[in-house]
Write an enzyme that holds these catalytic residues in place. Structure first.
Site, PDB file in Angstrom:
ATOM      1  N   THR A   1       5.777  23.720  11.147  1.00  0.00           N
ATOM      2  CA  THR A   1       5.721  24.584   9.966  1.00  0.00           C
ATOM      3  C   THR A   1       4.255  24.779   9.594  1.00  0.00           C
ATOM      4  O   THR A   1       3.546  23.808   9.329  1.00  0.00           O
ATOM      5  CB  THR A   1       6.479  23.917   8.802  1.00  0.00           C
ATOM      6  OG1 THR A   1       7.803  23.627   9.251  1.00  0.00           O
ATOM      7  CG2 THR A   1       6.522  24.809   7.583  1.00  0.00           C
TER       8      THR A   1
ATOM      9  N   LEU B   1      15.932  22.315  11.528  1.00  0.00           N
ATOM     10  CA  LEU B   1      16.818  21.150  11.604  1.00  0.00           C
ATOM     11  C   LEU B   1      16.736  20.301  10.343  1.00  0.00           C
ATOM     12  O   LEU B   1      15.710  20.259   9.666  1.00  0.00           O
ATOM     13  CB  LEU B   1      16.491  20.293  12.831  1.00  0.00           C
ATOM     14  CG  LEU B   1      15.192  19.491  12.871  1.00  0.00           C
ATOM     15  CD1 LEU B   1      15.291  18.185  12.112  1.00  0.00           C
ATOM     16  CD2 LEU B   1      14.805  19.220  14.301  1.00  0.00           C
TER      17      LEU B   1
ATOM     18  N   CYS C   1       8.854  17.151   4.656  1.00  0.00           N
ATOM     19  CA  CYS C   1       8.795  18.621   4.719  1.00  0.00           C
ATOM     20  C   CYS C   1       8.702  19.303   3.359  1.00  0.00           C
ATOM     21  O   CYS C   1       7.661  19.844   3.014  1.00  0.00           O
ATOM     22  CB  CYS C   1       9.987  19.151   5.497  1.00  0.00           C
ATOM     23  SG  CYS C   1       9.887  18.761   7.249  1.00  0.00           S
TER      24      CYS C   1
ATOM     25  N   LYS D   1      16.549  10.425   2.379  1.00  0.00           N
ATOM     26  CA  LYS D   1      17.929  10.913   2.435  1.00  0.00           C
ATOM     27  C   LYS D   1      18.717   9.957   3.313  1.00  0.00           C
ATOM     28  O   LYS D   1      18.119   9.188   4.076  1.00  0.00           O
ATOM     29  CB  LYS D   1      17.983  12.347   2.966  1.00  0.00           C
ATOM     30  CG  LYS D   1      17.564  12.448   4.422  1.00  0.00           C
ATOM     31  CD  LYS D   1      17.464  13.833   4.969  1.00  0.00           C
ATOM     32  CE  LYS D   1      18.658  14.707   4.784  1.00  0.00           C
ATOM     33  NZ  LYS D   1      18.627  15.887   5.656  1.00  0.00           N
TER      34      LYS D   1
ATOM     35  N   PHE E   1      23.734  21.997  -2.547  1.00  0.00           N
ATOM     36  CA  PHE E   1      22.374  21.743  -3.068  1.00  0.00           C
ATOM     37  C   PHE E   1      22.326  21.800  -4.589  1.00  0.00           C
ATOM     38  O   PHE E   1      21.319  22.145  -5.177  1.00  0.00           O
ATOM     39  CB  PHE E   1      21.357  22.729  -2.458  1.00  0.00           C
ATOM     40  CG  PHE E   1      20.611  22.112  -1.306  1.00  0.00           C
ATOM     41  CD1 PHE E   1      21.290  21.513  -0.269  1.00  0.00           C
ATOM     42  CD2 PHE E   1      19.221  22.095  -1.274  1.00  0.00           C
ATOM     43  CE1 PHE E   1      20.621  20.916   0.785  1.00  0.00           C
ATOM     44  CE2 PHE E   1      18.534  21.503  -0.222  1.00  0.00           C
ATOM     45  CZ  PHE E   1      19.240  20.920   0.812  1.00  0.00           C
TER      46      PHE E   1
ATOM     47  N   ASN F   1      12.481  26.880   2.711  1.00  0.00           N
ATOM     48  CA  ASN F   1      12.239  25.598   2.038  1.00  0.00           C
ATOM     49  C   ASN F   1      12.011  25.785   0.538  1.00  0.00           C
ATOM     50  O   ASN F   1      12.462  24.981  -0.269  1.00  0.00           O
ATOM     51  CB  ASN F   1      11.029  24.883   2.656  1.00  0.00           C
ATOM     52  CG  ASN F   1      11.442  24.065   3.869  1.00  0.00           C
ATOM     53  OD1 ASN F   1      12.622  23.975   4.184  1.00  0.00           O
ATOM     54  ND2 ASN F   1      10.472  23.478   4.537  1.00  0.00           N
TER      55      ASN F   1
HETATM   56  N1  LIG Z   1      11.270  16.460  10.370  1.00  0.00           N
HETATM   57  C1  LIG Z   1      11.963  17.536  10.054  1.00  0.00           C
HETATM   58  O1  LIG Z   1      13.068  17.478   9.526  1.00  0.00           O
HETATM   59  C2  LIG Z   1      11.396  18.904  10.332  1.00  0.00           C
HETATM   60  C3  LIG Z   1      12.246  20.015  10.235  1.00  0.00           C
HETATM   61  C4  LIG Z   1      11.719  21.282  10.467  1.00  0.00           C
HETATM   62  C5  LIG Z   1      10.373  21.432  10.733  1.00  0.00           C
HETATM   63  N2  LIG Z   1       9.572  20.340  10.781  1.00  0.00           N
HETATM   64  C6  LIG Z   1       8.155  20.546  11.069  1.00  0.00           C
HETATM   65  O2  LIG Z   1       7.933  20.073  12.375  1.00  0.00           O
HETATM   66  C7  LIG Z   1       6.618  19.523  12.508  1.00  0.00           C
HETATM   67  C8  LIG Z   1       6.717  18.097  13.021  1.00  0.00           C
HETATM   68  O3  LIG Z   1       7.412  17.318  12.073  1.00  0.00           O
HETATM   69  P1  LIG Z   1       7.975  15.870  12.409  1.00  0.00           P
HETATM   70  O4  LIG Z   1       8.791  15.478  11.243  1.00  0.00           O
HETATM   71  O5  LIG Z   1       8.562  15.862  13.765  1.00  0.00           O
HETATM   72  O6  LIG Z   1       6.596  15.048  12.422  1.00  0.00           O
HETATM   73  P2  LIG Z   1       6.313  13.636  13.118  1.00  0.00           P
HETATM   74  O7  LIG Z   1       5.111  13.096  12.448  1.00  0.00           O
HETATM   75  O8  LIG Z   1       7.572  12.829  13.164  1.00  0.00           O
HETATM   76  O9  LIG Z   1       5.969  14.018  14.625  1.00  0.00           O
HETATM   77  C9  LIG Z   1       4.809  14.648  15.037  1.00  0.00           C
HETATM   78  C10 LIG Z   1       4.381  14.049  16.371  1.00  0.00           C
HETATM   79  O10 LIG Z   1       3.274  14.783  16.890  1.00  0.00           O
HETATM   80  C11 LIG Z   1       2.387  13.865  17.524  1.00  0.00           C
HETATM   81  N3  LIG Z   1       1.072  14.490  17.662  1.00  0.00           N
HETATM   82  C12 LIG Z   1       0.107  14.671  16.718  1.00  0.00           C
HETATM   83  N4  LIG Z   1      -0.956  15.309  17.238  1.00  0.00           N
HETATM   84  C13 LIG Z   1      -0.666  15.547  18.548  1.00  0.00           C
HETATM   85  C14 LIG Z   1      -1.370  16.190  19.613  1.00  0.00           C
HETATM   86  N5  LIG Z   1      -2.561  16.724  19.426  1.00  0.00           N
HETATM   87  N6  LIG Z   1      -0.780  16.242  20.813  1.00  0.00           N
HETATM   88  C15 LIG Z   1       0.443  15.704  21.016  1.00  0.00           C
HETATM   89  N7  LIG Z   1       1.167  15.096  20.049  1.00  0.00           N
HETATM   90  C16 LIG Z   1       0.610  15.024  18.825  1.00  0.00           C
HETATM   91  C17 LIG Z   1       2.429  12.662  16.606  1.00  0.00           C
HETATM   92  O11 LIG Z   1       1.977  11.504  17.262  1.00  0.00           O
HETATM   93  C18 LIG Z   1       3.911  12.605  16.245  1.00  0.00           C
HETATM   94  O12 LIG Z   1       4.640  11.792  17.135  1.00  0.00           O
HETATM   95  C19 LIG Z   1       5.999  19.662  11.117  1.00  0.00           C
HETATM   96  O13 LIG Z   1       5.278  20.850  11.057  1.00  0.00           O
HETATM   97  C20 LIG Z   1       7.209  19.736  10.204  1.00  0.00           C
HETATM   98  O14 LIG Z   1       6.914  20.379   8.996  1.00  0.00           O
HETATM   99  C21 LIG Z   1      10.059  19.082  10.616  1.00  0.00           C
END
Ligand SMILES: NC(=O)c1ccc[n+]([C@@H]2O[C@H](COP(=O)([O-])OP(=O)(O)OC[C@H]3O[C@@H](n4cnc5c(N)ncnc54)[C@H](O)[C@@H]3O)[C@@H](O)[C@H]2O)c1
Length: 447
Positions: free
Chosen positions: A130, A162, A272, A335, A261, A220
């Site tokens: 995002t 998700l 997020c 959650k 909600f 969101n």
């Molecule tokens: N978690 C959710 O429910 C969700 C839902 C929709 C969107 N998002 C979006 O998805 C993105 C990731 O969220 P998340 O919750 O999975 O975060 P997270 O912190 O769980 O995972 C991110 C991963 O990226 C890795 N990383 C960081 N820099 C890197 C690089 N340069 N190369 C390779 N790997 C690298 C980190 O080590 C980490 O394991 C965010 O932008 C978030 O807003 C998350």
């Protein structure tokens, strides 16, 4: 034509699930993360976080796990990633910047800078993180500068919707797929990648870059607004002695409003919603459109006030003073069905109570390890019963199913006083009151 080979960069909540789901859909997948321990766990078929069904899905596909399809592998080599993939999903974190509202794009930037020099042939880089609107256009220009493949290396933006706790289901059967593309090649490749859910009827929406980026932050913002709306109604109910649970049920019967909600409580949190709202406001300011989103500041404030109100209710239940009082907190994650404690309202309330002198003991079914890492000074118990032992008040702060099943009489036997506060409005007050507890909940009358 052979099916496209896929890489997933960043293997957290989003990336680990996406990688496993892509393998489940039949693709060869290669994953990379910069945290070696995460990669080692994944290589053994273990999920780096708790997410229902994820471990099973990983074990079905991670190469080397007995009986797996072998379609999912991992590497720490960017060169291998570049050479392997036709489609590269970027799933890295985009947290809030320290000390400001804006989004920290350094992880996305770094991933793109590491990947692009290894794109020697036709490739599609697909952002799923995002990001602030305008990022995709900037990153597309950067890829064009850095990739030896030149114009054959393209970018697309494919935001992810998700929900943690339902991540596997949401990834395999999304309710919509949104792709922001620069041209027909990106669209065609993504249609191939998502052919299975599209065949099942999932709508596939094709947009330009800015619209795709905005869909995610708009969604969101809407969800956060709905939660804060009902929480504002809870504030009014508290002032007027109304019942927000009945109010929500009654307005929810109007299908223009809907029931989802609309559960009042200590509000939203997680990795997020809070940071996405703030980044959206910051970006609107940069675009000269800050007035359009000033309401989000109020949404954020209502949300944070609910945490403070929970602390005040605990203080009241304890006769006005927290110092030295024993408080049981049920729930630490933001959650249920997740181990994620990022910006968790439950842990935030537990922390505030502790900092004001209470002795807080927390129990959570899956979030203990993460909670301990963030708040090592809180007490932790191995069960709800142990957390409640000797407590002067019990706070229900994350709506795990197992807390609904608790036996109020058994807990009453071990608690020091029978006071329970429901911060999620999911417990049934009747059995608690029958067992001699004073039961209070946000936005509900005292009795
Ligand atoms: N978690 C959710 O429910 C969700 C839902 C929709 C969107 N998002 C979006 O998805 C993105 C990731 O969220 P998340 O919750 O999975 O975060 P997270 O912190 O769980 O995972 C991110 C991963 O990226 C890795 N990383 C960081 N820099 C890197 C690089 N340069 N190369 C390779 N790997 C690298 C980190 O080590 C980490 O394991 C965010 O932008 C978030 O807003 C998350």
């Amino acid at each position: 034509m052979a099916s496209p080979k896929i890489t997933v960069i960043g293997l957290g909540y989003l990336g680990a699930t996406h990688a496993a789901a892509m393998a489940e859909l039949g693709f060869e997948v290669l994953g990379l993360d910069v945290v070696p321990e995460k990669m080692r766990k994944l290589e053994q078929g273990h999920a780096p976080m708790f997410e229902p069904g994820l471990e099973e899905l990983l074990r079905s596909h991670v190469a080397g796990v007995e009986g797996s399809s072998g379609r999912l592998r991992f590497t720490d080599s960017w060169e291998e990633i570049g050479a392997f993939g036709d489609v590269h999903f970027v799933c890295v974190n985009t947290p809030q910047k320290h000390g400001e509202y804006g989004c920290d794009m350094s992880y996305v930037d770094s991933a793109v800078e590491s990947l692009a020099p290894h794109l020697h042939g036709p490739a599609l880089v697909v952002g799923k993180s995002t990001v602030p609107v305008g990022s995709a256009a900037r990153l597309a220009a950067r890829i064009a500068e850095l990739a030896p493949a030149g114009a054959e290396a393209e970018l697309a933006w494919n935001p992810e919707f998700l929900r943690e706790g339902f991540a596997v289901q949401d990834t395999l059967h999304p309710d919509r797929i949104v792709v922001g593309v620069a041209g027909p090649r990106g669209e065609a490749l993504l249609r191939e990648v998502y052919a299975t859910p599209v065949a099942e009827g999932t709508p596939f929406l094709v947009t330009d870059f800015p619209t795709a980026e905005l869909v995610k932050t708009a969604a969101n913002s809407f969800l956060a607004t709905k939660i804060s709306f009902i929480n504002a109604m809870a504030e009014i109910c508290e002032a007027a002695d109304g019942d927000v649970v009945k109010l929500a049920e009654a307005i929810g019967h109007d299908d223009r409003i809907g029931r989802k909600f609309l559960r009042a409580g200590i509000g939203f949190g997680g990795g997020c919603l809070p940071k996405d709202l703030r980044a959206f406001m910051a970006r609107a300011g940069e675009l000269g459109a800050s007035e359009a989103l000033t309401f989000l500041r109020e949404i954020d404030s209502i949300n944070m006030r609910r945490r403070a109100q929970m602390v005040e209710m605990a203080r009241e239940a304890l006769g006005g003073a927290l110092l030295g009082k024993r408080i049981a907190v049920l729930g630490a994650t933001f959650k249920p069905d997740s181990d994620d404690v990022r910006d968790s309202p439950a842990l935030n309330v537990a922390g505030q109570l502790h900092l004001q002198g209470a002795q807080v003991t927390v129990y959570d079914p899956k979030g203990m390890e993460n909670a301990r890492a963030v708040f090592p000074t809180l007490g932790y118990a191995d069960s709800a019963l142990d957390a409640v032992r000797g407590a002067d008040v019990v706070l229900h702060l994350t709506e795990w199913a197992e807390f609904k099943e608790l036996d109020p009489a058994a807990l009453g036997d071990v608690a020091s006083s029978r006071h329970i506060l429901d911060g999620r409005n999911t417990l049934d007050p009747v059995p608690w009151r029958k067992a001699g507890w004073t039961f209070r909940a946000l936005g509900r009358p005292t009795l």
